[in-house]
Design a protein around this motif. Sequence first.
Motif, PDB file in Angstrom:
ATOM      1  N   GLU A   1       4.476  -2.543  -1.457  1.00 13.20           N
ATOM      2  CA  GLU A   1       4.888  -4.257  -0.720  1.00 13.20           C
ATOM      3  C   GLU A   1       4.356  -4.014   0.657  1.00 13.20           C
ATOM      4  OE1 GLU A   1       8.622  -5.620  -1.577  1.00 13.20           O
ATOM      5  OE2 GLU A   1       8.653  -5.110  -3.818  1.00 13.20           O
ATOM      6  N   LEU A   2       3.972  -5.387   1.014  1.00 12.11           N
ATOM      7  CA  LEU A   2       3.614  -5.692   2.387  1.00 12.11           C
ATOM      8  C   LEU A   2       4.743  -5.724   3.199  1.00 12.11           C
ATOM      9  CD1 LEU A   2       1.039  -8.592   1.717  1.00 12.11           C
ATOM     10  CD2 LEU A   2       0.632  -6.288   2.238  1.00 12.11           C
ATOM     11  N   ARG A   3       4.518  -4.955   4.578  1.00 15.42           N
ATOM     12  CA  ARG A   3       5.544  -5.063   5.460  1.00 15.42           C
ATOM     13  C   ARG A   3       5.385  -5.577   6.635  1.00 15.42           C
ATOM     14  NH1 ARG A   3       6.449   1.341   5.450  1.00 15.42           N
ATOM     15  NH2 ARG A   3       4.105   1.206   5.230  1.00 15.42           N
ATOM     16  N   ASN A   4       6.338  -6.458   7.260  1.00 16.26           N
ATOM     17  CA  ASN A   4       5.910  -7.295   8.465  1.00 16.26           C
ATOM     18  C   ASN A   4       5.928  -6.444   9.651  1.00 16.26           C
ATOM     19  OD1 ASN A   4       6.040  -9.562   7.010  1.00 16.26           O
ATOM     20  ND2 ASN A   4       8.166  -9.730   7.385  1.00 16.26           N
ATOM     21  N   LYS A   5       4.999  -5.400   9.755  1.00 16.66           N
ATOM     22  CA  LYS A   5       4.733  -4.531  10.938  1.00 16.66           C
ATOM     23  C   LYS A   5       3.251  -4.113  10.820  1.00 16.66           C
ATOM     24  CE  LYS A   5       6.379  -0.272   9.243  1.00 16.66           C
ATOM     25  NZ  LYS A   5       7.077   0.941   9.470  1.00 16.66           N
TER      26      LYS A   5
ATOM     27  N   THR B   1      -3.887  -8.575  -5.334  1.00 16.28           N
ATOM     28  CA  THR B   1      -3.750  -7.051  -6.207  1.00 16.28           C
ATOM     29  C   THR B   1      -2.358  -6.685  -5.783  1.00 16.28           C
ATOM     30  OG1 THR B   1      -5.986  -6.544  -5.766  1.00 16.28           O
ATOM     31  CG2 THR B   1      -4.546  -5.109  -6.365  1.00 16.28           C
ATOM     32  N   LEU B   2      -1.923  -6.586  -4.610  1.00 21.24           N
ATOM     33  CA  LEU B   2      -0.547  -6.140  -4.255  1.00 21.24           C
ATOM     34  C   LEU B   2       0.567  -7.093  -4.971  1.00 21.24           C
ATOM     35  CD1 LEU B   2      -0.718  -5.055  -0.542  1.00 21.24           C
ATOM     36  CD2 LEU B   2      -0.698  -3.616  -2.273  1.00 21.24           C
ATOM     37  N   GLU B   3       0.250  -8.189  -5.051  1.00 27.14           N
ATOM     38  CA  GLU B   3       1.188  -9.192  -5.550  1.00 27.14           C
ATOM     39  C   GLU B   3       1.279  -9.013  -7.062  1.00 27.14           C
ATOM     40  OE1 GLU B   3       4.120 -11.980  -5.841  1.00 27.14           O
ATOM     41  OE2 GLU B   3       3.531 -10.983  -4.168  1.00 27.14           O
ATOM     42  N   ASN B   4       0.025  -8.752  -7.608  1.00 29.84           N
ATOM     43  CA  ASN B   4       0.114  -8.556  -9.243  1.00 29.84           C
ATOM     44  C   ASN B   4       0.712  -7.220  -9.500  1.00 29.84           C
ATOM     45  OD1 ASN B   4      -1.342 -10.914  -9.502  1.00 29.84           O
ATOM     46  ND2 ASN B   4      -3.434  -9.968  -9.516  1.00 29.84           N
ATOM     47  N   GLU B   5       0.340  -6.278  -8.652  1.00 32.37           N
ATOM     48  CA  GLU B   5       1.116  -4.894  -8.875  1.00 32.37           C
ATOM     49  C   GLU B   5       2.592  -5.229  -8.772  1.00 32.37           C
ATOM     50  OE1 GLU B   5       1.140  -0.495  -6.560  1.00 32.37           O
ATOM     51  OE2 GLU B   5      -0.523  -1.879  -6.590  1.00 32.37           O
TER      52      GLU B   5
ATOM     53  N   ASN C   1       5.126  -4.318 -11.753  1.00 35.22           N
ATOM     54  CA  ASN C   1       6.317  -3.390 -11.523  1.00 35.22           C
ATOM     55  C   ASN C   1       7.552  -3.969 -11.979  1.00 35.22           C
ATOM     56  OD1 ASN C   1       4.476  -1.229 -11.007  1.00 35.22           O
ATOM     57  ND2 ASN C   1       4.883  -1.794  -8.627  1.00 35.22           N
ATOM     58  N   ARG C   2       7.600  -5.172 -11.426  1.00 33.74           N
ATOM     59  CA  ARG C   2       8.874  -5.850 -11.910  1.00 33.74           C
ATOM     60  C   ARG C   2       9.077  -6.023 -13.203  1.00 33.74           C
ATOM     61  NH1 ARG C   2      10.283 -11.305  -8.602  1.00 33.74           N
ATOM     62  NH2 ARG C   2      10.236  -9.985  -6.813  1.00 33.74           N
ATOM     63  N   ALA C   3       8.178  -6.468 -14.048  1.00 30.34           N
ATOM     64  CA  ALA C   3       7.970  -6.556 -15.505  1.00 30.34           C
ATOM     65  C   ALA C   3       8.081  -5.289 -16.310  1.00 30.34           C
ATOM     66  CB  ALA C   3       6.981  -7.609 -15.775  1.00 30.34           C
ATOM     67  N   TYR C   4       7.711  -4.319 -15.842  1.00 28.72           N
ATOM     68  CA  TYR C   4       7.449  -3.226 -16.621  1.00 28.72           C
ATOM     69  C   TYR C   4       8.360  -1.762 -16.320  1.00 28.72           C
ATOM     70  CZ  TYR C   4       3.580  -5.381 -19.297  1.00 28.72           C
ATOM     71  OH  TYR C   4       2.860  -6.163 -19.858  1.00 28.72           O
ATOM     72  N   TYR C   5       8.858  -2.054 -14.908  1.00 33.64           N
ATOM     73  CA  TYR C   5       9.640  -0.747 -14.522  1.00 33.64           C
ATOM     74  C   TYR C   5      11.156  -1.265 -14.175  1.00 33.64           C
ATOM     75  CZ  TYR C   5       5.297   1.819 -14.217  1.00 33.64           C
ATOM     76  OH  TYR C   5       4.008   2.464 -14.555  1.00 33.64           O
TER      77      TYR C   5
ATOM     78  N   LEU D   1      16.210   0.357 -10.785  1.00 32.13           N
ATOM     79  CA  LEU D   1      17.056   1.575 -10.433  1.00 32.13           C
ATOM     80  C   LEU D   1      16.230   2.940 -10.232  1.00 32.13           C
ATOM     81  CD1 LEU D   1      19.523   2.279  -9.022  1.00 32.13           C
ATOM     82  CD2 LEU D   1      20.395   2.355 -11.452  1.00 32.13           C
ATOM     83  N   THR D   2      15.966   2.939 -11.478  1.00 31.42           N
ATOM     84  CA  THR D   2      15.485   4.434 -11.988  1.00 31.42           C
ATOM     85  C   THR D   2      13.889   4.822 -11.651  1.00 31.42           C
ATOM     86  OG1 THR D   2      15.278   3.961 -14.081  1.00 31.42           O
ATOM     87  CG2 THR D   2      17.215   4.859 -13.514  1.00 31.42           C
ATOM     88  N   HIS D   3      13.196   3.394 -11.534  1.00 31.40           N
ATOM     89  CA  HIS D   3      11.718   3.483 -11.797  1.00 31.40           C
ATOM     90  C   HIS D   3      11.112   3.956 -12.921  1.00 31.40           C
ATOM     91  CE1 HIS D   3      11.920   2.138  -7.385  1.00 31.40           C
ATOM     92  NE2 HIS D   3      12.453   3.356  -7.276  1.00 31.40           N
ATOM     93  N   CYS D   4      11.855   4.072 -13.960  1.00 30.95           N
ATOM     94  CA  CYS D   4      11.380   4.375 -15.127  1.00 30.95           C
ATOM     95  C   CYS D   4      10.739   3.095 -15.798  1.00 30.95           C
ATOM     96  CB  CYS D   4      12.406   5.006 -16.411  1.00 30.95           C
ATOM     97  SG  CYS D   4      12.875   6.543 -15.375  1.00 30.95           S
ATOM     98  N   LYS D   5      10.012   3.306 -16.951  1.00 29.25           N
ATOM     99  CA  LYS D   5       9.504   2.050 -17.648  1.00 29.25           C
ATOM    100  C   LYS D   5      10.549   1.621 -18.417  1.00 29.25           C
ATOM    101  CE  LYS D   5       4.535   4.006 -17.877  1.00 29.25           C
ATOM    102  NZ  LYS D   5       3.763   4.720 -18.865  1.00 29.25           N
TER     103      LYS D   5
END
Length: 406
Positions: A2-6, A225-229, A233-237, A240-244
């Motif tokens: 994700e984009l960070r403000n720095k 691309t980052l936003e789609n990624e 990730n939100r839809a498929y992962y 908490l555990t970052h599992c699918k």
Amino acid sequence: MELRNKDSLSFLLLSRLIKTKHYTKKDIKNIKDNLAISLSTIYLITSLVLLVLMTALFVFMHISSEGHFVAKYGAYAFGGLLSLLIGTFISSVLIITSRFVKSDKKAIVLIRIAADILFFACANYMLMAMYSDAQMGFTTVTDTLSASIIFIAVLLLIQPMYWLDAALLDISTSIIMIVIAIYCMQIHSMKAIHYYIMFASIFPFGCYAIIALLFYAESQKYRETLENERLHNRAYYDALTHCKNRHALNEFLRDNKSRWENKENVNLLIVLFDIDDFRLYNNQFSHLGGDYCLKSICDAIRREFVSPNLDFFRYGGEEFLLFFELDDPSKAPIYLQKVHKSISSLDITAPEGAPKNNVTISVGGLLMRNIKTFVFEEEMKMVDEYLYKAKANGKDAVCYNGSIMN
């Protein structure tokens, strides 16, 4: 990612019309790499066109001078034309070579070197053209020297700007504009020298302006691309555990079902494991402690089975599902034991009332060979049965194809 403000970077186009903010240094590097690859075809076409045109011009001037090129057109014209020929040839070779290099990093380095060579070859040709005009008497040597100093100064400052951060970029651009403005104000006659100053500043600034625009366009595409990624990730992962998650599981089964059914010698191992006494763990250590336990177990599985395409799903609250396609079916018990031992070796204190001192899992495994029809619901009923059989055997156990493993 994700984009960070720095680490924001601002690519300046003269009056600060273009800005790209909130990118990390890694984001900026990725954008530059993507831009280099995108522009490689343009660089190659430009190099080849210039190479053909300059070769034709060189031949024409050589013939028209009856073999006395330097005597008729001057040494500067000859040197500028020759340097442009050599530069475009080297640039073309480097870009073509980058197409056959397997390493992306090496390919990007070659493209960048080729672009810089092409840029400086064109700049040198223009510089030599200035001196050639002075040599031929079209303007004075003093005026040409003054213009060339500005030209070289702008070149040395503009070209590195693409690789530097916003602060130095803004300062450098401001200094260049001030120097040119002061110099122009001090000139009494703006006839010949006016042409050379414009010539000396417009070329590098024009090149930089084009790169700035392209960088801005590439950065916008990268942001998308980052936003789609992120949305993917939100839809498929699982957050908490970052599992699918189950949604990813349904898509995974849809994509692979026909392949498993139509491929000979498929050895598909389906593994379902459950954390023993997880409810007791939550009651004793709170849900935050439970979250820590879940994440630690998932990290242990990923460490044990290092693969960018590990098919690892969170099937339920504390139930997890793995799929392995094995070349050798006799290795199925080894994989099951690796799953079991990777968790057993973790130093996570078990709750009171659990059979062991550390957190354990129960594992059910089903090996499918030469699959004719794959029906996930039916296969999962069998794997579920094996899992519960492992739990009924005292937990902290592995049941493979209906048999408890020692």
